[in-house]
Design an enzyme around this catalytic site. Structure first.
Site, short mmCIF file in Angstrom:
data_model
loop_
_atom_site.label_atom_id
_atom_site.label_comp_id
_atom_site.label_asym_id
_atom_site.label_seq_id
_atom_site.Cartn_x
_atom_site.Cartn_y
_atom_site.Cartn_z
N HIS A 140 0.84 -1.21 0.00
CA HIS A 140 0.00 0.00 0.00
C HIS A 140 0.87 1.26 0.00
O HIS A 140 0.45 2.30 0.50
CB HIS A 140 -0.95 0.04 1.20
CG HIS A 140 -1.73 -1.23 1.41
ND1 HIS A 140 -3.00 -1.40 0.92
CD2 HIS A 140 -1.39 -2.39 2.02
CE1 HIS A 140 -3.42 -2.61 1.24
NE2 HIS A 140 -2.47 -3.24 1.90
N SER A 143 14.21 20.78 -16.74
CA SER A 143 13.00 21.57 -16.90
C SER A 143 13.36 22.85 -17.64
O SER A 143 14.45 23.39 -17.46
CB SER A 143 12.42 21.91 -15.53
OG SER A 143 11.62 23.07 -15.61
N LYS A 191 15.64 21.04 -11.52
CA LYS A 191 14.91 19.79 -11.75
C LYS A 191 15.63 18.81 -12.66
O LYS A 191 16.29 19.16 -13.61
CB LYS A 191 13.53 20.08 -12.33
CG LYS A 191 12.64 20.72 -11.29
CD LYS A 191 11.20 20.58 -11.66
CE LYS A 191 10.73 19.16 -11.48
NZ LYS A 191 9.37 19.00 -11.96
N GLU A 239 8.74 7.95 -17.27
CA GLU A 239 7.35 8.39 -17.48
C GLU A 239 6.86 7.92 -18.85
O GLU A 239 5.71 7.49 -19.00
CB GLU A 239 7.25 9.90 -17.36
CG GLU A 239 7.47 10.39 -15.93
CD GLU A 239 7.79 11.87 -15.84
OE1 GLU A 239 7.28 12.66 -16.65
OE2 GLU A 239 8.57 12.25 -14.95
#
Ligand code: ARG
Length: 469
Positions: free
Chosen positions: A162, A284, A290, A297
């Site tokens: 979980h 970024s 970043k 992804e």
């Protein structure tokens, strides 16, 4: 289409009217099936030789056709093949060009054959080569994970359920949990191969080949197929091999998406267990600090596309009448796209996994004593107390530590004995995560031995492949 053009269409005999140019574009498949040019040439060459056996071609004629097809193939290879306006698909284009190169004898090649058995043959041949390539790529990914697991076996970090800290595990065990999915994918791919390796050629348009002496067994052998399609009607319409491949890529895509998701989470500053190499990250355009895990992804996102290809094509084949219908031409784009996508996904996944670095300190720091509450209960189980009771006692210890605002491991022996007298001095060993993982020594567990056994099994699985790297 001009009147002249209508004569050049290979099926043009009974057609006199022109084709609407939009219809031509709608109907054509050459723009994408040309990537099967080599298979189409090979299939036709084998068929020409098979036609000698039924007396349709003399040896000399067959050799002329084979040599002519070699020339057509060379044009494709060198990029000089000139596509004509009326070329509809790779089969008609190759035959049209063959006729231009060697003259009317080319017209004998298609005897008894149909594009229906031809296209299914080309696709299966194309896919067999791709399956071999995919098997190699998948094997490399599994090997990469197995090797990494071996090298990094000492690192222990939280295992989650979980997405909550659950029990300490070896980092290697986590990696191999993903490799275990991929191992089943490898199994499935190998099991799929013989079902793809079934020859449709010789089925004709639907009813079979009418020329005595056509040896389909020999044809299968010449083209590298394992077996011959048992029913001509089935052979020309069966696209289960496409669907199964799309299913395979969908499931593999799902597995890679889960691996990607875990690594995305673990690479965030909050977790900081892994760091992606620059080769697989992007910056970024506005926030200089970043480092985005775009590779992962995309891996996660591609799974949607792979399943979409499967769902779309399943809808196309549902409820069509027997044998060939043009709906089946919709098989190629999803198949090509899913194979290409999967090929890229496997390469990227291997790149990411082989180049990422891990942060052992962050991993260790994330281990908290409360993750050993089950081990505390198990300690008492070894003293003969039923687990349902020990679970309760351990729960009381957790509660006590919460009340005190201390770690579970900060409770003294007296504290523990106040909960149950069976606790002794050696209970303090429970708080060592290394001992915790080592106790999980049954097959499939996270102990060193159990993890190394998984590594050995994976190496053996990869090496068992005839077509593997
Ligand atoms: N381009 C067609 C396809 O990809 C080839 C088969 C055409 N057969 C036919 N009877 N029109 O499916």
């Amino acid at each position: 289409m001009t009147d002249q053009a209508s004569k050049t269409k290979l099926w043009g005999g009974r057609f006199t009217g022109a084709t609407d140019p939009v219809m031509h574009r709608f109907n054509e498949s050459l723009s994408y099936d040309k990537r099967m040019w080599a298979q189409d040439i090979r299939g036709s060459q084998a068929y020409a030789r098979a036609l000698i056996g039924c007396g349709i071609l003399t040896e000399k004629e067959a050799e002329e056709i084979v040599a002519g097809l070699d020339r057509v193939g060379n044009e494709w290879r060198e990029g000089t093949f000139k596509i004509e306006a009326d070329d509809e698909d790779i089969h008609t284009a190759n035959e049209r060009r063959l006729k231009e190169l060697i003259g009317p004898v080319a017209g004998k090649l298609h005897t008894g054959r149909s594009r229906n058995d031809q296209v299914a043959t080309d696709m299966r041949m194309w896919l067999l080569d791709e399956i071999d390539a995919l098997e190699k790529l998948l094997s490399v990914l599994i090997e990469t994970m197995a090797k990494r697991a071996e090298v990094e076996i000492d690192h222990i970090f939280p295992g989650y359920t979980h997405l909550q800290r659950a029990q300490p595990i070896r980092w290697a065990h986590f990696l191999l949990s993903h490799a275990a999915y991929l191992a089943t994918d490898l199994d499935r791919l190998r099991a799929l191969r013989p079902r793809v390796s079934v020859l449709p050629l010789g089925a004709g348009p639907l009813a079979g080949n009418p020329f005595a002496g056509l040896d389909r067994e020999a044809l299968a052998k010449a083209l590298g197929f394992d077996s011959v399609g048992p029913n001509s009607m089935h052979s020309v319409s069966d696209r289960d091999f496409v669907i199964e491949t799309l299913m395979w890529t969908s499931l593999l895509g799902t597995h890679l998406s889960k691996l990607a998701e875990d690594l995305i989470i673990y690479s965030s500053s909050e977790f900081g267990f892994v760091q992606l190499s620059d080769a697989y990250s992007t910056g970024s355009s506005i926030m200089p600090q970043k480092k985005n895990p775009d590779s992962l992804e995309l891996l996660r996102g591609k799974s949607g596309r792979l399943f979409g290809n499967l769902a779309g094509f399943m809808m196309s084949v549902k409820g069509i009448p027997s044998t060939y219908n043009k709906d089946l031409q919709e098989d190629k784009e999803p198949l090509f796209d899913s194979v290409d996508t999967t090929t890229a996904c496997l390469q990227i996944a291997t790149g990411v996994v082989s180049t990422m670095s891990i942060n052992g300190e962050r991993m260790r720091a994330a281990l908290t004593p409360d993750m050993l509450a089950t081990d505390l209960a198990d300690y008492l189980v070894r003293k003969g107390i039923p687990f349902r009771e020990t679970h309760h006692i351990s729960g009381s210890a957790v509660k006590l530590s919460e009340e005190r605002g201390c770690q579970l491991s900060d409770l003294s022996l007296e504290d523990l004995r106040s909960l149950n007298p069976a606790f002794e001095e050696d209970v303090m060993r429970v708080w060592d995560p290394s001992e915790s993982v080592e106790r999980r020594n049954a097959i499939g567990g996270t102990s060193r031995r159990a993890v190394l056994e998984q590594v050995t099994r994976l190496h053996a699985l990869v090496n068992a492949g005839v077509h593997s790297a």
